[in-house]
Scaffold this motif. Structure first.
Motif, short mmCIF file in Angstrom:
data_model
loop_
_atom_site.label_atom_id
_atom_site.label_comp_id
_atom_site.label_asym_id
_atom_site.label_seq_id
_atom_site.Cartn_x
_atom_site.Cartn_y
_atom_site.Cartn_z
N SER A 39 8.12 13.74 4.98
CA SER A 39 7.78 12.78 3.93
C SER A 39 6.43 13.14 3.32
CB SER A 39 7.71 11.35 4.49
OG SER A 39 8.97 10.94 4.97
N GLY A 40 6.27 12.81 2.03
CA GLY A 40 4.98 13.04 1.37
C GLY A 40 4.13 11.80 1.32
N ALA A 41 4.78 10.61 1.41
CA ALA A 41 4.06 9.35 1.37
C ALA A 41 4.97 8.26 1.91
CB ALA A 41 3.62 9.02 -0.06
N VAL A 42 4.36 7.11 2.24
CA VAL A 42 5.11 5.94 2.68
C VAL A 42 4.57 4.73 1.93
CG1 VAL A 42 5.85 4.49 4.60
CG2 VAL A 42 5.37 6.92 4.99
N ASP A 43 5.46 4.04 1.22
CA ASP A 43 5.12 2.75 0.62
C ASP A 43 5.43 1.66 1.62
OD1 ASP A 43 4.33 3.88 -1.75
OD2 ASP A 43 6.15 3.38 -2.86
N VAL A 44 4.54 0.67 1.71
CA VAL A 44 4.78 -0.44 2.61
C VAL A 44 4.39 -1.74 1.91
CG1 VAL A 44 2.48 -0.26 3.68
CG2 VAL A 44 4.36 -1.35 4.94
N THR B 102 1.79 17.47 9.02
CA THR B 102 2.12 17.21 10.42
C THR B 102 2.89 15.91 10.60
OG1 THR B 102 0.01 16.06 10.70
CG2 THR B 102 0.06 18.43 11.21
N GLY B 103 3.02 15.13 9.51
CA GLY B 103 3.70 13.84 9.60
C GLY B 103 2.77 12.67 9.83
N GLU B 104 1.47 12.93 9.98
CA GLU B 104 0.51 11.86 10.26
C GLU B 104 0.10 11.19 8.95
OE1 GLU B 104 -2.19 13.17 13.92
OE2 GLU B 104 -2.04 14.73 12.40
N PRO B 105 0.11 9.84 8.90
CA PRO B 105 -0.23 9.13 7.67
C PRO B 105 -1.71 8.81 7.56
CG PRO B 105 0.60 7.58 9.28
CD PRO B 105 0.61 8.94 9.94
N GLY B 106 -2.15 8.61 6.33
CA GLY B 106 -3.54 8.24 6.09
C GLY B 106 -3.77 8.01 4.61
N LEU B 107 -5.01 8.12 4.19
CA LEU B 107 -5.38 7.98 2.78
C LEU B 107 -6.20 9.19 2.36
CD1 LEU B 107 -6.33 4.18 2.76
CD2 LEU B 107 -4.35 5.23 1.63
N ARG B 108 -6.24 9.45 1.08
CA ARG B 108 -6.92 10.66 0.59
C ARG B 108 -8.41 10.45 0.45
NH1 ARG B 108 -2.86 14.06 -0.46
NH2 ARG B 108 -0.86 13.19 -1.16
N ARG B 109 -9.14 11.54 0.60
CA ARG B 109 -10.57 11.50 0.29
C ARG B 109 -10.73 11.27 -1.21
NH1 ARG B 109 -12.68 13.69 5.01
NH2 ARG B 109 -11.28 15.22 6.01
N HIS B 110 -11.91 10.79 -1.59
CA HIS B 110 -12.18 10.52 -3.00
C HIS B 110 -12.05 11.78 -3.83
CE1 HIS B 110 -13.83 8.48 -6.44
NE2 HIS B 110 -14.83 9.34 -6.52
N ARG B 111 -11.24 11.71 -4.91
CA ARG B 111 -11.04 12.83 -5.84
C ARG B 111 -10.61 14.10 -5.10
NH1 ARG B 111 -12.97 11.97 -10.95
NH2 ARG B 111 -13.39 14.19 -11.30
N ALA C 30 0.84 -1.19 0.00
CA ALA C 30 0.00 0.00 0.00
C ALA C 30 0.88 1.25 0.00
CB ALA C 30 -0.93 0.01 1.22
N ARG C 31 0.28 2.34 -0.41
CA ARG C 31 0.93 3.65 -0.29
C ARG C 31 0.02 4.54 0.55
NH1 ARG C 31 3.57 6.94 -5.21
NH2 ARG C 31 5.11 5.30 -4.80
N PHE C 32 0.57 5.06 1.64
CA PHE C 32 -0.17 5.97 2.51
C PHE C 32 0.36 7.38 2.32
CE2 PHE C 32 -0.62 1.83 4.59
CZ PHE C 32 -1.98 1.80 4.83
N ALA C 33 -0.55 8.32 2.17
CA ALA C 33 -0.18 9.73 2.09
C ALA C 33 0.18 10.25 3.48
CB ALA C 33 -1.33 10.53 1.49
N VAL C 34 0.94 11.33 3.53
CA VAL C 34 1.38 11.89 4.80
C VAL C 34 1.01 13.37 4.86
CG1 VAL C 34 3.37 12.38 6.30
CG2 VAL C 34 3.28 10.24 4.99
N ALA D 69 0.06 -2.48 8.07
CA ALA D 69 -0.65 -1.29 8.53
C ALA D 69 -0.02 -0.75 9.81
CB ALA D 69 -2.13 -1.63 8.76
N ARG D 70 0.34 -1.64 10.71
CA ARG D 70 0.90 -1.24 12.00
C ARG D 70 2.27 -0.57 11.84
NH1 ARG D 70 0.12 -5.85 14.36
NH2 ARG D 70 2.24 -6.64 14.08
N ALA D 71 3.01 -0.98 10.79
CA ALA D 71 4.34 -0.41 10.57
C ALA D 71 4.29 1.05 10.14
CB ALA D 71 5.09 -1.23 9.51
#
Length: 415
Positions: free
Chosen positions: A183-188, A145-154, A138-142, A172-174
């Motif tokens: 960072s702008g994103a994290v690939d895991v 503030t440094g907090e990771p997550g996913l983007r809203r639709h569009r 997966a790729r999570f956006a950041v 997910a836990r990592a």
């Protein structure tokens, strides 16, 4: 284009009766003569929608914010972050898994009918393991503030997550619940041995730092060697967060479909395009035997290196680095000779009309096409049909539960 170019409906609420499912994770409704593409609903439901985007004259986009008459396939969402205005990572969290399979089958049928003129019964096959905790990469956006997550639709807005229920839990836990400053994103990704690899990317998408966390370890370390994936009864080397089927059972399912459709014979030549780490070429090589030949063509340098390692013990297999386009194939085919079977697994945009035209004229007895987008597949099937080929068989797999994505394997033969 501004909202005024459409109907100026953003924020407006109204009631609709929902029509059929459409490609892209939404259903089609109509209101005051306009098409409304509605998310978070199901065919046949009566819902109140709120318009979220209105940029075109003929249609707008909306979310179902209140359900007045529910479909029998509607269920409570297992993910607390899913729903109107929230995380855009999933499309069908509100749909029972069997209902998701029917929706995806309807989309594949509609795309083949509309874009290729083919009416074909379609069944989407479920993979082992259920609809949650299947995503191994997966790729999570950041956030800033440094907090990771996913983007809203569009949207570029990030919904900060504590968990992602479709992602394999150690992966997910990592990432989630930590801060990833600068960072702008994290690939895991998690491999078949349970090793979790993370790669941070800057805000331009350029890789920064890669680390691995081994099972039972508390501290990540520098990566050493490639990740291991399992399919077809053997292990495969892949770059840590490099391309591999996301669902743990997908590679096996697709290998089974490809080898079944290809039905290679000893002494035949196979051309494997967009070969990645050599999965399909490696699975087909034993069938052509010592007198046969498998030529794997891949553009990405790291994937080619992994393919070289994966195919090292198969002397009939070769790895060629190069772009898969019409000009490149026209130059390549005289060197390969007439292939008996062509296998291709192109990116979401598909192979395209020109590549399809060249392959249709290659002299192959069969083309096995692996597609992650039914619209791209249908357009390319139409291109093959224009060149005198036909779609002989199709299998579809639910490699991406809870989302609108579906993987297809098509067998094309000269008509």
């Amino acid at each position: 284009m501004s909202a005024d170019a459409g109907g100026g409906w953003v924020g407006r609420r109204f009631e609709v009766t929902v029509g059929p499912v459409a490609h892209g994770g939404h259903c089609v409704a109509r209101h005051e003569g306009r098409v409304v593409f509605v998310r978070h609903t199901l065919p046949g439901e009566r819902v109140v929608v709120e318009v979220t985007e209105d940029r075109q004259k003929g249609f707008c986009r909306a979310d179902a914010v209140e359900v007045l008459e529910a479909s029998p396939d509607r269920v409570e969402r297992p993910c607390p972050y899913s729903g109107p205005g929230r995380c855009g990572g999933c499309d069908w969290q509100h749909v029972a898994h069997e209902g998701q399979l029917r929706l995806k089958a309807a989309v594949v049928r509609e795309q083949l009918s509309r874009l290729a003129g083919i009416d074909l019964p379609v069944v989407v096959e479920a993979l082992p393991g259920g609809p949650l905790r299947w995503r191994s990469r997966a790729r999570f956006a950041v956030e800033r503030t440094g907090e990771p997550g996913l983007r809203r639709h569009r949207s570029h807005d990030v919904v900060v997550l504590d968990d992602c229920p479709i992602t394999v839990e150690p992966a997910a836990r990592a990432v989630l619940g930590r801060r990833w400053l600068d960072s702008g994103a994290v690939d895991v990704a998690i491999d078949s041995a349970g090793v979790v690899t993370t790669t941070t990317l800057d805000r331009r998408g350029r890789p920064q730092e890669t680390q691995v966390l081994r099972p039972g370890a508390d501290v990540p370390e520098e990566p050493a060697g490639r990740a291991q994936r399992s399919a077809g009864g053997r292990d495969w080397e892949v770059e840590g967060t490099g391309f591999w089927q996301v669902h743990p059972a997908a590679a096996d399912a697709l290998v089974g479909a490809v080898t079944g459709f290809a039905a290679v014979q000893p002494g035949e030549t196979v051309l494997d395009l967009y070969a990645g780490a050599g999965l399909f070429g490696g699975a087909l090589a034993p069938g052509v035997g010592a007198a046969g030949r498998v030529v794997c063509v891949e553009y990405d340098e790291a994937a080619c290196a992994a393919a070289d390692a994966n195919l090292a013990e198969l002397p009939q297999a070769e790895v060629w680095q190069g772009e898969v386009d019409a000009a490149g194939l026209t130059d390549l085919l005289p060197d390969v000779g007439r292939p008996d079977v062509v296998v291709l697994d192109p990116p979401r945009a598909g192979a395209g009309r020109e590549v399809s035209r060249v392959l249709a004229g290659s002299g192959a007895r069969a083309v096995v096409y692996v597609a992650c987008d039914p619209a791209s597949l249908a357009r390319d099937v139409a291109a093959f049909a224009d060149a005198g080929w036909r779609l002989a068989q199709l299998r579809a797999f639910d490699c991406f539960p809870m989302t609108a994505h579906v993987e297809c394997v098509a067998l094309l033969v000269p008509a």
